[in-house]
Design a protein around this motif. Structure first.
Motif, PDB file in Angstrom:
ATOM      1  N   GLY A 113     -11.029 -15.577   9.792  1.00  0.00           N
ATOM      2  CA  GLY A 113     -10.556 -16.920   9.471  1.00  0.00           C
ATOM      3  C   GLY A 113     -11.687 -17.929   9.481  1.00  0.00           C
ATOM      4  N   TYR A 114     -12.560 -17.828  10.479  1.00  0.00           N
ATOM      5  CA  TYR A 114     -13.712 -18.732  10.564  1.00  0.00           C
ATOM      6  C   TYR A 114     -14.621 -18.582   9.345  1.00  0.00           C
ATOM      7  N   GLN A 115     -14.902 -17.349   8.982  1.00  0.00           N
ATOM      8  CA  GLN A 115     -15.805 -17.099   7.857  1.00  0.00           C
ATOM      9  C   GLN A 115     -15.199 -17.545   6.530  1.00  0.00           C
ATOM     10  N   SER A 129      -7.034 -19.500   6.982  1.00  0.00           N
ATOM     11  CA  SER A 129      -6.587 -18.925   8.249  1.00  0.00           C
ATOM     12  C   SER A 129      -5.399 -17.983   8.043  1.00  0.00           C
ATOM     13  N   ALA A 130      -4.443 -18.396   7.232  1.00  0.00           N
ATOM     14  CA  ALA A 130      -3.282 -17.532   6.960  1.00  0.00           C
ATOM     15  C   ALA A 130      -3.709 -16.266   6.230  1.00  0.00           C
ATOM     16  N   MET A 131      -4.667 -16.390   5.320  1.00  0.00           N
ATOM     17  CA  MET A 131      -5.179 -15.209   4.607  1.00  0.00           C
ATOM     18  C   MET A 131      -5.828 -14.243   5.591  1.00  0.00           C
ATOM     19  N   ALA A 132      -6.614 -14.780   6.521  1.00  0.00           N
ATOM     20  CA  ALA A 132      -7.277 -13.937   7.526  1.00  0.00           C
ATOM     21  C   ALA A 132      -6.261 -13.236   8.420  1.00  0.00           C
ATOM     22  N   GLN A 133      -5.204 -13.951   8.802  1.00  0.00           N
ATOM     23  CA  GLN A 133      -4.153 -13.346   9.633  1.00  0.00           C
ATOM     24  C   GLN A 133      -3.487 -12.181   8.905  1.00  0.00           C
ATOM     25  N   ARG A 134      -3.184 -12.380   7.624  1.00  0.00           N
ATOM     26  CA  ARG A 134      -2.549 -11.313   6.837  1.00  0.00           C
ATOM     27  C   ARG A 134      -3.474 -10.110   6.680  1.00  0.00           C
ATOM     28  N   LEU A 135      -4.760 -10.372   6.431  1.00  0.00           N
ATOM     29  CA  LEU A 135      -5.723  -9.279   6.285  1.00  0.00           C
ATOM     30  C   LEU A 135      -5.841  -8.483   7.578  1.00  0.00           C
ATOM     31  N   ALA A 136      -5.924  -9.176   8.707  1.00  0.00           N
ATOM     32  CA  ALA A 136      -6.034  -8.484   9.998  1.00  0.00           C
ATOM     33  C   ALA A 136      -4.768  -7.690  10.298  1.00  0.00           C
ATOM     34  N   ALA A 137      -3.611  -8.286  10.028  1.00  0.00           N
ATOM     35  CA  ALA A 137      -2.347  -7.589  10.286  1.00  0.00           C
ATOM     36  C   ALA A 137      -2.249  -6.325   9.441  1.00  0.00           C
ATOM     37  N   LEU A 138      -2.611  -6.409   8.178  1.00  0.00           N
ATOM     38  CA  LEU A 138      -2.540  -5.237   7.307  1.00  0.00           C
ATOM     39  C   LEU A 138      -3.540  -4.167   7.738  1.00  0.00           C
ATOM     40  N   THR A 139      -4.711  -4.584   8.133  1.00  0.00           N
ATOM     41  CA  THR A 139      -5.746  -3.638   8.548  1.00  0.00           C
ATOM     42  C   THR A 139      -5.288  -2.802   9.736  1.00  0.00           C
ATOM     43  N   PHE A 140      -4.501  -3.396  10.622  1.00  0.00           N
ATOM     44  CA  PHE A 140      -4.075  -2.687  11.828  1.00  0.00           C
ATOM     45  C   PHE A 140      -2.613  -2.229  11.770  1.00  0.00           C
ATOM     46  N   ASP A 141      -1.986  -2.302  10.620  1.00  0.00           N
ATOM     47  CA  ASP A 141      -0.604  -1.853  10.455  1.00  0.00           C
ATOM     48  C   ASP A 141      -0.590  -0.433   9.896  1.00  0.00           C
ATOM     49  N   ASP A 142      -0.336   0.545  10.744  1.00  0.00           N
ATOM     50  CA  ASP A 142      -0.375   1.950  10.332  1.00  0.00           C
ATOM     51  C   ASP A 142       0.754   2.333   9.379  1.00  0.00           C
ATOM     52  N   GLN A 143       1.851   1.583   9.359  1.00  0.00           N
ATOM     53  CA  GLN A 143       2.946   1.926   8.460  1.00  0.00           C
ATOM     54  C   GLN A 143       2.614   1.621   7.007  1.00  0.00           C
ATOM     55  N   LEU A 144       1.763   0.640   6.774  1.00  0.00           N
ATOM     56  CA  LEU A 144       1.426   0.267   5.408  1.00  0.00           C
ATOM     57  C   LEU A 144       0.176   0.960   4.905  1.00  0.00           C
TER      58      LEU A 144
END
Length: 176
Positions: A113-115, A129-144
């Motif tokens: 988000g900072y970058q 910030s919202a884009m960063a949150q979505r990217l992090a969530a997807l990166t660590f979501d094993d179901q997707l």
């Protein structure tokens, strides 16, 4: 004729390749077959695999399930294509991404988000910030994401994901 699936749910796996128009067709077709195979095998069926063959000879590959990854890839591409966003948003993120721990989604979301905010202006800065949150969530979501054991580490996957979105966003800027 109507072919019924005998009560099973139909799935679709697809592979795609984006290549330079002067790339050898045989090589592009090999990449396409490999992308289709990755979608079916590494993606765990009902997935997609997209390969971007760069003119310089390098390649980026993203394999994931349908749904949120496709939506996020398109949203990131659009965000990167905005006038107030520098392409350095991805390049700078990829530079320090390799040094992050592979198991800390909160740290990833914060630093990403900072970058992204540093390389954006106007409305795009507010969306970073919202884009960063979505990217992090997807990166660590094993179901997707693809099945365990059949994929690269999480942050490598994210680096390819962001690289593909940045590559696809380039045309958006030049189309105006």
């Amino acid at each position: 004729r109507l072919m019924r699936m005998m009560g099973e749910r139909a799935t679709a796996s697809a592979g795609g390749v984006v290549a330079h128009h002067q790339a050898p067709l045989g090589a592009v077709m090999r990449e396409l077959r490999a992308a289709e195979s990755r979608a079916k095998n590494a993606g765990g069926r009902d997935a997609f695999s997209l390969t971007v063959v760069k003119r310089s000879g390098g390649a980026l590959t993203v394999t994931a399930k349908w749904g949120e990854p496709v939506a996020l890839l398109d949203d990131l591409r659009r965000w990167l294509g905005q006038d107030g966003v520098s392409r350095r948003a991805v390049y700078n993120s990829l530079d320090w991404l390799k040094d992050l721990p592979q198991d800390d989604p909160a740290l990833l979301a914060s630093l990403l988000g900072y970058q992204l905010q540093r390389q954006a202006q106007g409305d795009a800065k507010d969306q970073a910030s919202a884009m960063a949150q979505r990217l992090a969530a997807l990166t660590f979501d094993d179901q997707l994401r693809p099945t365990p054991g059949a994929r690269e580490p999480r942050l490598d996957w994210l680096a390819h994901f962001m690289g593909v979105a940045e590559f696809l966003a380039r045309e958006t800027r030049s189309a105006d």
